[in-house]
Design a protein around this motif. Structure first.
Motif, short mmCIF file in Angstrom:
data_model
loop_
_atom_site.label_atom_id
_atom_site.label_comp_id
_atom_site.label_asym_id
_atom_site.label_seq_id
_atom_site.Cartn_x
_atom_site.Cartn_y
_atom_site.Cartn_z
N UNK A 28 0.82 -12.33 35.92
CA UNK A 28 0.42 -12.30 37.65
C UNK A 28 -0.20 -10.90 37.72
N UNK A 29 -1.34 -10.92 38.62
CA UNK A 29 -2.17 -9.82 38.78
C UNK A 29 -1.22 -9.07 39.88
N UNK A 30 -0.49 -7.98 39.20
CA UNK A 30 0.27 -7.18 40.25
C UNK A 30 -0.37 -6.40 41.22
N UNK A 31 -1.61 -5.76 40.76
CA UNK A 31 -2.38 -4.94 41.70
C UNK A 31 -2.97 -6.19 42.78
N UNK A 32 -3.25 -7.03 42.26
CA UNK A 32 -3.91 -7.98 43.59
C UNK A 32 -2.77 -8.51 44.40
N UNK A 33 -1.44 -8.56 43.97
CA UNK A 33 -0.31 -8.94 44.77
C UNK A 33 -0.20 -7.91 45.80
N UNK A 34 -0.02 -6.83 45.21
CA UNK A 34 0.33 -5.61 46.09
C UNK A 34 -0.80 -5.52 47.24
N UNK A 35 -1.97 -5.37 46.69
CA UNK A 35 -3.02 -5.26 47.59
C UNK A 35 -3.33 -6.29 48.72
N UNK A 36 -3.00 -7.67 48.27
CA UNK A 36 -3.09 -8.57 48.95
C UNK A 36 -1.79 -8.33 50.16
N UNK A 37 -0.66 -7.89 49.83
CA UNK A 37 0.52 -7.85 50.91
C UNK A 37 -0.05 -6.89 51.90
#
Length: 762
Positions: A691-700
């Motif tokens: 999973x794209x951790x940075x994408x998940x955090x940024x999206x949240x």
């Protein structure tokens, strides 16, 4: 037609005759000696009478107590009041019941209206200012009221009382001048404010009544509801002051044009003490009016019923609905509508009295929860209603009505109880005393050495009551020098129940009970019986074996828990081997060892996942000793393409899917394997991406910020629309405003003009 009640004996824990009698209304106990069969518990003595007779118990040996009814007092009903001052209208006057729990007893009571029965009528009048014209009317109707009462009975008496409200704020103006004269200034005849005043006790003197009524003047208060319930309560509980007779029909006629205060309203004036339903008349004035709260409707209803008082609410049309609701909560009450000046009050009272007296409602006072009383009316004109109360309508003078009263004690009573039954509003009551029959009267032989008990005990209702050193159904076991607990322990298995609850422990040995059908329990602890084995096609052990101690022992050619399977391995064979050596054949089906699949335990064993990881990729828990751990694999190849057929798959430590095929030799762990790992060819498509951790955090964060922004915009929009709405309203009102130029009368101009007196204008 109602079907007759089926007699059923629901037996619970039965250890004695008394337990049997208490367990059900139709349970009987057989005291006949030797009635129980060997192995039977004494509880077998308890059953319905029909069942006991069928099993051979003589009728004279069956103990089944019946209800007992005694007519303690049953005086003759009176026909009129000419011969006695205490006429009897209800029959009987006292009964005694001895009831079997659960078994109802029905008896009949009779009531007869007596001609000329005394009547006490208390006229209770609202004297607030709005009742001024009504007071004038009652002053002129005194003679007619007495004539109407004489038309009902020659033994009539009348009393008078009045009420307004509590003399405290906010109910009454407490200004000293207003307390003295709470009426309008123009009103000359006005009495000081008061709560309730008893004016005249019961009298048969018409002149006295007229004189006291003529003295009355109106008063006043602030709010609309009156202290009506205060007045009714005092009139009900102050019987000696009012002058109620013991043998009379008691009626309160309440006249008012407004509602009433009730319990809790006193808190408005800081009055917190609840009404205690006691009499507080001092100098004919309710002395606790300003200290005690109004009574509740329930309290008033209870005291009216306890004192046999029937209220008639004579109210104006606008208050009819309110007092009809009140009448629904007060048994034996009526409501009539007054004319504007109360001129129709005499006719109203006559009509309401006729309705009250012609309706006979029989009920009882409070009962314990385990006693129930119901009524079935026997009205002369038919009809009526029964249940918790009995009601007959249109009962004329001299007519007799009857009610069948059914009393049921649901369980044994700790003590004798008493309660009363009678018509509402009538003094006559029937006293009912009730006790229960919960003990057996067996008339046993008075000997402590009865032969039936091996001369080591006495007979008690067919059972042996043994001496201290003997036990057993017939006192056959001596425990002298033995520990009773150890004898009982010998009869207990794992769960601690003596003889598994299926037998009697006699001298440390279980004597097992019989089973209906002629069989019996058996075994050291009565743990065995031959009726509880598994069934197949509704037959014990499928009809292919015997049931022995709850387990099927199958015939030689059958097997299975219910002997439902023939011994055969035809459908378990594949390539001449049974289940490929990887399972057992049970009921002609393979039961494979873990990892192999039916029907022949041949395909896709996943047990060698660890070998695939170590042989193919040098990973996994076997990576250090792969050759030793996976020596049963004869051939291992990494191939680009799998042979034809459905491949198996497993997931490795990296969660990648590994596809493989196997060719298995006969045996549990003997096979060859062809494998292809998508790590080599399709690694990127079969292995899950991280999973794209940075994408998940940024999206949240972006999502939360966007939602917050939308909420702020929504709030801003609502505020803007509200402001716009208010601004438009202001503009509209501004346009509607009409301004007139007017000079301020206080304004003085700064310029002063002075005329020259010598100037002639020429």
């Amino acid at each position: 037609l109602q079907s007759p009640e089926v007699e059923v004996c629901t037996k619970t824990a039965i250890n004695s005759c008394s337990d049997c009698i208490k367990s059900g209304a139709y349970c009987g106990w057989c005291k006949q000696l030797n009635f129980t069969k060997p192995g039977e518990q004494e509880a077998a003595r308890c059953d319905t009478q029909a069942a006991l007779k069928e099993r051979g118990c003589m009728e004279e040996d069956i103990i089944s107590p019946k209800n007992v009814f005694f007519n303690v007092k049953n005086s003759t009903l009176s026909k009129n009041t000419d011969t006695t001052d205490d006429p009897i209208q209800l029959q009987p006057q006292e009964v005694y019941l001895k009831l079997r729990p659960g078994l109802s007893k029905t008896f009949r009571i009779n009531f007869q209206r007596i001609e000329g029965y005394p009547v006490d009528l208390y006229y209770l009048m609202d004297l607030s200012y709005s009742m001024e014209d009504d007071l004038r009317s009652i002053k002129s109707l005194g003679n007619q009221l007495f004539e109407a009462l004489q038309g009902i009975t020659k033994k009539g008496r009348i009393g008078f009382g009045s009420f307004v409200d509590k003399t405290v704020l906010p109910f009454t103006n407490t200004n000293p001048e207003k307390l003295k004269k709470p009426c309008a200034e123009k009103e000359q005849f006005c009495q000081p404010a008061f709560g309730y005043r008893h004016v005249l006790s019961m009298t048969a003197d018409k002149a006295t009544f007229q004189k006291e009524v003529n003295k009355q003047n109106i008063s006043g208060n602030l709010d609309s509801p009156e202290g009506t319930l205060d007045a009714i309560m005092q009139a009900a509980v102050c019987g000696d002051r009012i002058g109620w007779r013991n043998s009379s029909t008691r009626i309160i006629v309440l006249t008012t044009d407004d509602g009433f205060h009730m319990a809790g309203d006193g808190k408005l004036a800081g009055i917190l003490e609840p009404n205690d339903e006691k009499c507080y008349l001092e100098n004919k004035i309710y002395s606790k009016s300003s200290e005690m709260d109004y009574p509740s409707v329930g309290q008033v209803a209870t005291q009216l019923e306890n004192n046999n008082i029937q209220p008639i609410f004579a109210v104006t049309k606008n208050m009819e609905g309110v007092y009809r609701k009140l009448s629904e909560m007060i048994p034996k009450s009526e409501v009539g509508v007054l004319s504007e000046d109360s001129r129709n009050v005499v006719e109203l009272i006559k009509a309401a009295y006729n309705r009250l007296s012609s309706k006979v409602t029989v009920t009882h006072d409070s009962l314990p929860d385990n006693v129930k009383v119901t009524y079935t009316p026997k009205c002369p004109n038919g009809g009526g209603s029964g249940g918790d109360t009995g009601v007959c309508d249109n009962v004329g003078v001299g007519m007799m009505v009857s009610f069948d009263v059914t009393v049921t004690a649901k369980e044994c009573l700790d003590r004798n109880i008493s309660f009363t039954i009678g018509p509402l509003g009538i003094k006559d009551k029937l006293k009912v005393s009730v006790s229960t029959r919960c003990e057996c009267e067996c008339d046993d032989p008075q000997t402590d050495a009865h032969p039936y008990c091996n001369r080591q005990g006495k007979v008690n209702c067919g059972m042996c009551s043994c001496k201290d050193t003997f036990v057993g159904q017939k006192c056959e076991c001596s425990i002298k020098g033995k520990d009773v607990s150890s004898l009982k322990a010998a009869c207990q298995k794992d769960n601690g129940t003596e003889c598994e609850g299926r037998g009697d422990c006699v001298c440390g040995v279980c004597q097992c009970h019989a089973i209906p059908g002629g069989l019996a329990y058996y075994g050291t602890h009565c743990e065995c019986e031959n009726e509880s084995c598994e069934k197949y096609k509704n037959q014990l052990c499928g009809g292919n074996g015997k049931c022995i101690c709850k387990n099927c022992v199958c015939d030689p050619e059958y097997e299975g828990p219910a002997c439902q399977c023939k011994k055969s391995d035809e459908q378990c064979r594949s390539d001449q081997s049974v289940c490929n050596g990887r399972g057992t054949c049970q009921c002609n089906q393979c039961k494979c060892i873990e990892g192999y699949q039916r029907p022949f335990c041949k395909f896709c064993p996943h047990t060698f996942k660890k070998c695939i990881e170590c042989l193919g990729f040098q990973t996994g828990p076997f990576s250090k000793n792969c050759s030793e751990a996976c020596k049963s694999i004869h051939k291992f190849e990494m191939v680009d393409t799998l042979p034809p057929g459905k491949p198996c798959d497993v997931r490795d430590v990296e969660n990648c899917r590994v596809f493989f095929t196997t060719f298995q030799l006969v045996g549990e762990d003997n096979y060859t394997t062809n494998k292809v790992c998508m790590f080599i060819h399709v690694h990127h498509t079969e292995c899950p991406e991280l999973p794209n951790i940075y994408g998940i955090i940024g999206g949240s964060i972006a999502g939360v910020a966007l939602i917050g922004l939308l909420i702020l915009l929504l709030i801003k929009g609502i505020i803007y629309m509200n402001d716009l709405k208010e601004f438009r309203r202001f503009e509209n009102e501004k346009k509607k405003a009409k301004w007139t130029d007017v000079t301020n009368p206080l304004f003085q101009n700064a310029t002063t003009t002075v005329a020259n007196p010598t100037f002639t204008g020429e």
